[in-house]
Scaffold this motif. Sequence first.
Motif, PDB file in Angstrom:
ATOM      1  N   ILE A  73      -5.806  -2.509 -13.199  1.00 35.24           N
ATOM      2  CA  ILE A  73      -5.850  -3.724 -14.013  1.00 35.24           C
ATOM      3  C   ILE A  73      -4.922  -4.766 -13.391  1.00 35.24           C
ATOM      4  CG2 ILE A  73      -5.539  -4.705 -16.323  1.00 35.24           C
ATOM      5  CD1 ILE A  73      -5.979  -1.905 -17.491  1.00 35.24           C
ATOM      6  N   GLN A  74      -5.533  -5.830 -12.879  1.00 37.81           N
ATOM      7  CA  GLN A  74      -4.768  -6.908 -12.237  1.00 37.81           C
ATOM      8  C   GLN A  74      -4.224  -7.849 -13.306  1.00 37.81           C
ATOM      9  OE1 GLN A  74      -4.210  -7.290  -8.972  1.00 37.81           O
ATOM     10  NE2 GLN A  74      -5.625  -5.723  -8.154  1.00 37.81           N
ATOM     11  N   ILE A  75      -2.909  -8.136 -13.268  1.00 38.92           N
ATOM     12  CA  ILE A  75      -2.380  -9.037 -14.301  1.00 38.92           C
ATOM     13  C   ILE A  75      -1.540 -10.178 -13.724  1.00 38.92           C
ATOM     14  CG2 ILE A  75      -2.496  -7.403 -16.219  1.00 38.92           C
ATOM     15  CD1 ILE A  75       0.558  -6.947 -15.795  1.00 38.92           C
ATOM     16  N   GLY A  76      -1.855 -10.574 -12.478  1.00 43.35           N
ATOM     17  CA  GLY A  76      -1.233 -11.796 -11.980  1.00 43.35           C
ATOM     18  C   GLY A  76      -0.412 -11.608 -10.724  1.00 43.35           C
ATOM     19  N   LEU A  83      -3.705   1.739 -14.412  1.00 37.78           N
ATOM     20  CA  LEU A  83      -2.681   1.309 -13.456  1.00 37.78           C
ATOM     21  C   LEU A  83      -2.626  -0.213 -13.492  1.00 37.78           C
ATOM     22  CD1 LEU A  83      -3.418   4.256 -12.524  1.00 37.78           C
ATOM     23  CD2 LEU A  83      -2.824   3.533 -10.212  1.00 37.78           C
ATOM     24  N   TYR A  84      -1.670  -0.762 -14.262  1.00 34.50           N
ATOM     25  CA  TYR A  84      -1.441  -2.203 -14.271  1.00 34.50           C
ATOM     26  C   TYR A  84      -0.741  -2.569 -12.974  1.00 34.50           C
ATOM     27  CZ  TYR A  84      -2.723  -2.697 -19.187  1.00 34.50           C
ATOM     28  OH  TYR A  84      -3.422  -2.731 -20.374  1.00 34.50           O
ATOM     29  N   VAL A  85      -1.216  -3.611 -12.317  1.00 36.91           N
ATOM     30  CA  VAL A  85      -0.573  -4.048 -11.068  1.00 36.91           C
ATOM     31  C   VAL A  85      -0.424  -5.567 -11.054  1.00 36.91           C
ATOM     32  CG1 VAL A  85      -1.283  -2.062  -9.674  1.00 36.91           C
ATOM     33  CG2 VAL A  85      -2.796  -4.061  -9.842  1.00 36.91           C
ATOM     34  N   SER A  86       0.645  -6.044 -10.386  1.00 32.43           N
ATOM     35  CA  SER A  86       0.847  -7.481 -10.234  1.00 32.43           C
ATOM     36  C   SER A  86       1.535  -7.751  -8.899  1.00 32.43           C
ATOM     37  CB  SER A  86       1.664  -8.043 -11.401  1.00 32.43           C
ATOM     38  OG  SER A  86       3.006  -7.601 -11.351  1.00 32.43           O
ATOM     39  N   GLY A  87       1.466  -8.992  -8.477  1.00 30.36           N
ATOM     40  CA  GLY A  87       2.069  -9.389  -7.210  1.00 30.36           C
ATOM     41  C   GLY A  87       1.041 -10.112  -6.346  1.00 30.36           C
TER      42      GLY A  87
END
Lengths: 295, 295
Positions: A159-162, A138-142
């Motif tokens: 998975i935190q991507i920013g 689960l890619y997440v951003s925000g």
Amino acid sequence: MVLRTVAILSPGDMGEGVGASIKGQGIDVITVLAGRSNETRMRAERAGFREVADLEALVAEADLVLSIIPPERAEATAADVAAAMKRACANPPFADMNAIAPTTANRIAGLLADVGAVFIDGGIIGWPPFKGENQTKLYVSGPDAVLMDELDGNGKIIIQIGEEIGRASAVKMVYASVTKGTDSLLTAAYTAAEALGVREILEAEWEKSQPDALVRMGRRVPVLPADAGRWIGEMEQIAETYASVGVTPNYHRGAADMYRLLDSTPFGRESRETIDKTRTMQDSVKVYVRYLNAD
Amino acid sequence: MVLRTVAILSPGDMGEGVGASIKGQGIDVITVLAGRSNETRMRAERAGFREVADLEALVAEADLVLSIIPPERAEATAADVAAAMKRACANPPFADMNAIAPTTANRIAGLLADVGAVFIDGGIIGWPPFKGENQTKLYVSGPDAVLMDELDGNGKIIIQIGEEIGRASAVKMVYASVTKGTDSLLTAAYTAAEALGVREILEAEWEKSQPDALVRMGRRVPVLPADAGRWIGEMEQIAETYASVGVTPNYHRGAADMYRLLDSTPFGRESRETIDKTRTMQDSVKVYVRYLNAD
């Protein structure tokens, strides 16, 4: 923030899997089932979801709302949830985990911002938890995506991507553009070969000089119709994503066309569970060509 | 019929290779070089072609004319040859070996039929003779395609696939739709990833879950511009081929768009011989995105 209750909209194949994983982490999982199919009810029960009456009850109880639905319904569903938040005077964080363009994600973020709710952008890569060989990503951003970290584990990885809304959606879109784009392109080529009367010549040529492509056709050509209906909207979101940065949207307009064709065949009524596994790619393509509309 | 003199139009990369192979079989190879570039003259000399003054002299001397040119010029060149046949009162068999749609091949067959010349449909798969690891395959079809059998050997194979004009072109079209379609789709995805600011995240994800796609990007993304200009017309012919049997033309409209983009970059001026082999896919894509026209 401790997540005690997570809402899932809706218990489809992925929604059921992610919800069951969350339930297994000791978190109460709620959903709305009014007007939904028996299959959806069955999935919700199997995964241990608790039914609530309507969206107002859902947002009043939930510490977090996860949207996991077909992409063409993502924006309308978010609007319904935002309206329910307003009526219920409750605005839990809302995470859109769907296969949508970053531009769509940003429009949805705006709908939630209007009712004062935090928005998290997400994109899911892989099979539902426990169904594939690997963990579901689960890619997440925000700015508030860190809220999702509590859900890490039990068959899925966060998975935190920013901090930027749209990044997680962008990752999902480009990833799916390759996998589902290539699968459907190979199926289009195989269908064209059959329709042009040169399939067997190409099978012999591919076997010698493009064996990987032929193996992939054999594996994917017969089974794509089962997923095709759900992927038309996803291909259109990918086309929008590419166009938003000036890359040609035409490949994925083609992929949408191809999935529309496959969905229109009788095999489009199969599901991953009910696919006739004895059907070869040769058997399949002979049916596909009957649904072509030649110029 | 014994082939003593074969005409090649024109000595490009493939034309030179096929012509040199035929020359090596003890057959005189002729061509027209008036108004052509120094590079083309150099190729013709290197391959031992004999220059004749014009198309009328060419058709008067040739026992067979092979058209091996960029697809967008195939129809106009065939019309010029047919007109020269009429003026010269000579009509040797004409084989179109280009990457063209079966519909285009049939139109060209009609031009040759008007001047009483035999038409052979062809499609070439593989590298030019002696350049790749395998022999070059010349698929041929048509009532008189057997004439081509004399050319079998010396680095190339003649493959007969039937009496119908258009079959050999269909094989070439569908084959190239997979190889050049996939290469350009992967390059489009990689370019979109860079433009969306998520390239490094996807590289990490692809390395784990789609390693073959990443390896292919690394090999193909930097070198495609060298061929891109020549492949735009070929993608348009593939789109026409698919559309002629009711399969979506959109993938290859996208591929044409993508090759147009790559050709518009400074690397589009490279040739296969002059490609900067130290340039990585990361170096390359940073240039490609500068040539995108975002909405």
